[in-house]
Scaffold this active site. Structure first.
Site, short mmCIF file in Angstrom:
data_model
loop_
_atom_site.label_atom_id
_atom_site.label_comp_id
_atom_site.label_asym_id
_atom_site.label_seq_id
_atom_site.Cartn_x
_atom_site.Cartn_y
_atom_site.Cartn_z
N HIS A 167 0.81 -1.23 0.00
CA HIS A 167 0.00 0.00 0.00
C HIS A 167 0.83 1.27 0.00
O HIS A 167 0.29 2.35 0.22
CB HIS A 167 -0.91 0.04 1.23
N LYS A 221 -8.85 13.51 5.06
CA LYS A 221 -7.95 12.36 4.97
C LYS A 221 -6.93 12.51 6.10
O LYS A 221 -6.89 13.55 6.76
CB LYS A 221 -7.24 12.33 3.61
N ARG A 222 -6.10 11.48 6.32
CA ARG A 222 -5.07 11.62 7.33
C ARG A 222 -4.15 12.79 7.00
O ARG A 222 -3.98 13.15 5.84
CB ARG A 222 -4.24 10.33 7.42
N LYS A 238 0.40 14.41 1.42
CA LYS A 238 -0.99 14.67 0.98
C LYS A 238 -1.23 16.16 0.75
O LYS A 238 -2.22 16.57 0.17
CB LYS A 238 -1.98 14.10 1.99
N THR A 270 -8.69 6.37 -1.78
CA THR A 270 -10.02 5.78 -1.96
C THR A 270 -11.10 6.83 -1.69
O THR A 270 -12.21 6.72 -2.19
CB THR A 270 -10.23 4.58 -1.01
N LYS A 303 -14.97 7.87 -3.40
CA LYS A 303 -16.22 8.11 -2.66
C LYS A 303 -16.84 9.44 -3.09
O LYS A 303 -18.05 9.55 -3.29
CB LYS A 303 -15.96 8.10 -1.15
#
Ligand code: 26Q
Length: 797
Positions: free
Chosen positions: A346, A534-535, A540, A642, A646
């Site tokens: 991952h 998100k985290r 990110k 992911t 969504k």
């Protein structure tokens, strides 16, 4: 299930009053929740038994999905939906004066995961059961899931999570199936009939007690099992002090570790990993042996999948069982093991690959250590045959080297399939991160692009949109999500646009209500709901988003004529407790929010909201209300993502980099229906290899960039002292590892494009609808079919 509303009401009232010994009018919402949960669990118990019986008698191949995390969220509503009785219950309860949605909100999320990897495991369980596939989850029953986050004065504060506080109606304790797990001690070797044998002595034994949870498929009779292991003291004498032994034992399943790759290996985490693997394998083999004769055929009836390297000890543990307990030869055992096990990677961040120091590993797991060493020696010998004299390469590829055990190498060598989670990620694994291994085992590597369950993330989370879809194209999409493509015919339909707009508005109202309640902030329902949840991770790039907000703020302040489409910027993110940089970013977001939200000049144009304690149930409220989905990682860093799927499925447009599954989303919707920007993965990797990026150049050459960077440290934010120096230094002194400054202009242009499209509402809705229409591919049903056909070799029962 429940044959009619009347029958349901009768059974429900009887249950409620029996359970609590009072009239139902006097029961609390929590009691109403527990009674409903129990009723549902009981109602499915015959299907659960029948599913297990069918699996036993037909001897179909079973897959066991081993994962250190299962981020399930709430279960009641989803179970009712999958049983096809949500509507019936909602109406029946309504007639009793009970609001089902309020009852659902009593349930505390099962938050047994950090983020993407854990939620993926939960989506996979839903798809396995819904596709009638014999697949089960194996995990740990953490007493405390991922910490609860509070924001105090703009800072993240962590509190222990307590999901079991009111009990868990979905679990069944199976004390009769408890298993012993051994740590520490020594290994004695001796000969039995000329064969070298091994005995683990002086070990400390703890008990693993399974708690089973039913996994209910959508409108099918299949009920699979998620088995979560709880650590308990063994009930026989030890030479340990009883209290210490109890405390140390229970600690094994007490806490979920937050994703902290900077953290040096904690022995308790290694204990958790072996605890999961040893208990799961014991129960898998026990059940196999009940119904099959020959252990050498294991891989024909059992597939074991490891979710990242966290359960990689399944490889040496299976070897241990086959060698020491089943008396196979090394070669026989190795052949069965590699054919049984498959592995998903991952991450490409090489610093995030798990490594355990030998000096920690060896005393804790002495027999497993011996096996890992032997696997390593045999593997290195093979490499020597293949690449005689190439010491460097062999050293690079070794499983044990420089006192460290490299778990990813063990996973690759000991399994028959290695997959990445999006095309670009799998390519990067093959061509770069794991190229050496790809050269040796080219056929093992493959891709399985992630997916999400459309049942939770569309049907359940967004009933308003689901109804609109079903009214337009019928309900086939629920069983076959690819059917969503029929919505494309409505992309230009103004009456559909109208209804879609009404649905979005309704969902924005619901979220606005939550925002008001939690933060006191009043947001504009006509503004663009621009969301990044998100985290919190440097790669990110929440920072890129924040800088863009500061840039807009500065423009509004400087130029009284400047106008923009109103926006509500919404964030949700937990930072790992030890990840100081990430925590600074949270404080920065909240400082920007304070500044923006208290300034009348910008009030007509923007609000900034940080919603605390982001988790599955909050995501279910945020995602349907979103107009714009922020997927802005540094290209090459986000394995898949992911959340992006969504949002797309709920009709948000994506602003994103060409990273992870964003690339496949773009392929699906076409480049007119997504807004991309920034460096490509190739460019990023080129800069890392060859250099050539100097963040200071960007700082010097772009006035507006310089302004926002300086605002971190020049007193622009009141009362923060030198709080943001760390961020400042990461950009200018450490040369901006994640290319925030480099991508800022291109991001800002992309945001202008977003505005342009949003001003033309027809065009916006057209794109939204195409996004929904093309989202079927990103259902985890598709993903699971591919795993099932191409890796596990399962057949439908
Ligand atoms: C490591 C060491 C110590 C403690 C914890 C950890 C740890 C725990 C969890 C390390 C990593 C994780 C989780 C990783 C994760 O969620 N990865 C994400 O997986 C998603 C599903 O495949 C992808 O979509 C995301 O791109 C990826 O970041």
């Amino acid at each position: 299930m429940f044959s009619s509303k009347e029958q349901f009401k009768r059974r429900y009232l009887q249950r409620l009053e029996m359970m609590y010994g009072k009239r139902f009018e006097d029961t609390t919402v929590m009691e109403q929740y527990h009674a409903l949960g129990q009723l549902v669990r009981e109602a499915i118990s015959s299907r659960w038994i029948e599913t297990n019986e069918a699996y036993r008698t037909t001897k179909q191949k079973q897959v066991y999905y081993l994962s250190i995390e299962f981020l399930l969220g709430r279960l009641l509503g989803n179970n009712l939906v999958n049983l096809g009785v949500y509507g019936l219950c909602e109406e029946a309860l309504g007639e009793l004066g009970i609001n089902l949605s309020e009852v659902e909100q009593c349930e505390i999320d099962a938050g047994l995961g950090n983020g993407g990897l854990g939620r993926l495991a939960a989506c996979f369980l839903d798809s396995l059961a819904s596709l009638d596939l014999p697949g089960h989850g194996c995990g740990i029953r953490y007493k405390h899931g991922l910490f609860d986050q509070k924001i105090v004065n703009g800072y993240q504060v962590e509190l222990p999570e307590q999901w079991l506080r009111h009990g868990n109606v979905w679990e069944v304790k199976r004390a009769d199936k408890a298993v012993q797990v051994r740590f520490w001690g020594e290994v004695e070797t001796y000969y039995v009939k000329g064969r070298l044998s091994f005995k683990h002595v002086n070990a400390e034994t703890i008990l693993a007690v399974p708690y089973d949870m039913p996994v209910i498929g959508y409108e099918t009779n299949t009920v699979n099992t998620l088995r979560l292991w709880n650590a308990e003291p063994a009930p026989f004498p030890t030479n340990r002090d009883a209290l210490t032994y109890k405390r140390e034992t229970e600690a094994v399943s007490e806490f979920l570790y937050p994703d902290d790759t900077n953290d040096e290996g904690k022995i308790l985490r290694l204990k958790q990993q072996y605890f999961l693997v040893a208990s799961s394998l014991h129960s898998i083999i026990r059940s196999y042996k009940k119904h099959h004769e020959d252990i050498q055929h294991l891989h024909e009836y059992v597939a074991i999948h490891i979710n990242d390297t966290h359960p990689v000890l399944a490889i040496p543990e299976l070897m241990r069982i086959l060698l020491d307990e089943e008396n196979l030869s090394w070669d026989e055992a190795w052949s069965v093991t590699t054919k049984t096990i498959s592995y998903t990677n991952h991450t490409t961040l090489s610093e995030a690959l798990e490594k355990w120091p030998e000096h920690i590993f060896k005393p804790l797991l002495p027999r497993i250590y011996m096996i890992v060493k032997e696997v390593n020696e045999r593997f290195c010998r093979e490499l020597w045959e293949l690449y005689p004299g190439e010491w460097d390469r062999i050293e690079r590829m070794a499983i044990v080297s420089h006192g460290l055990i490299r778990m990813a190498h063990l996973a690759i060598v000991g399994s028959h399939s290695i997959n990445g989670v999006a095309k670009i990620h799998s390519d990067i694994l093959k061509m770069r991160e794991m190229k050496d291994f790809y050269d040796v085992y080219p056929t093992r590597f493959n891709n399985k692009t992630n997916g999400i369950t459309h049942r939770r993330w569309l049907l359940k989370a967004n009933p308003e949109l689901s109804t609109l879809i079903s009214e337009s194209i019928g309900t086939d999409w629920i069983r076959s999500p690819m059917e969503l493509r029929m919505l494309e015919a409505y992309a230009d339909d103004s009456s559909f646009h109208h209804s879609f707009q009404a649905v979005k508005k309704k969902r924005k109202e619901i979220l606005a209500h939550r925002i008001k309640q939690q933060t006191g902030i009043v947001v504009d329902l006509d503004s663009i709901f621009d969301v990044q949840v998100k985290r919190l991770h440097a790669y990110k790039r929440q920072l890129l988003n924040v800088f863009h907000i500061m840039y807009l703020y500065n423009r509004l302040k400087e130029d009284s004529d400047f106008e923009m489409v109103p926006r509500t910027f919404i964030f949700g993110a937990k930072a790992s407790p030890g990840y100081h940089y990430a925590k600074k970013i949270i404080k920065l977001i909240n400082s920007v929010a304070d500044k923006v939200n208290s300034d009348p000049r910008v009030a007509p144009y923007m609000k900034v909201v940080f919603l605390e304690n982001y988790r599955v149930s909050l995501a279910e409220e945020i995602i349907p209300a979103t107009d714009l989905s922020e997927q802005i990682s540094t290209a090459s860093k986000e394995a898949s993502g992911t959340g992006n799927m969504k949002f797309m499925m709920n009709g948000a447009l994506t602003i994103g980099t060409l990273d992870g599954a964003n690339i496949e989303i773009r392929e699906a919707v076409g480049e007119d229906n997504i807004i991309t920007f920034g460096l490509t993965a190739e460019q990023v990797l080129h800069y890392y290899q060859k250099g050539g990026y100097t963040s200071l150049d960007y700082y010097h050459h772009h006035k507006s960039i310089q302004t926002v960077v300086e605002q971190l440290v020049n007193g622009f934010f009141p009362n923060v002292g030198s709080e943001f120096e760390m961020i400042y230094d990461s950009l200018l002194e450490q040369n901006d590892e994640f290319f925030v400054l480099k991508d800022l202009s291109s991001y800002s242009l992309a945001q202008q494009e977003v505005e342009r499209v949003y001003r033309d509402q027809r065009s916006w809705y057209q794109k939204s609808i195409i996004n929904i229409a093309k989202s079927g591919y990103f259902s985890s049903d598709r993903t699971i079919k591919q795993y099932s056909d191409e890796i596990w070799g399962l057949s439908i029962r």
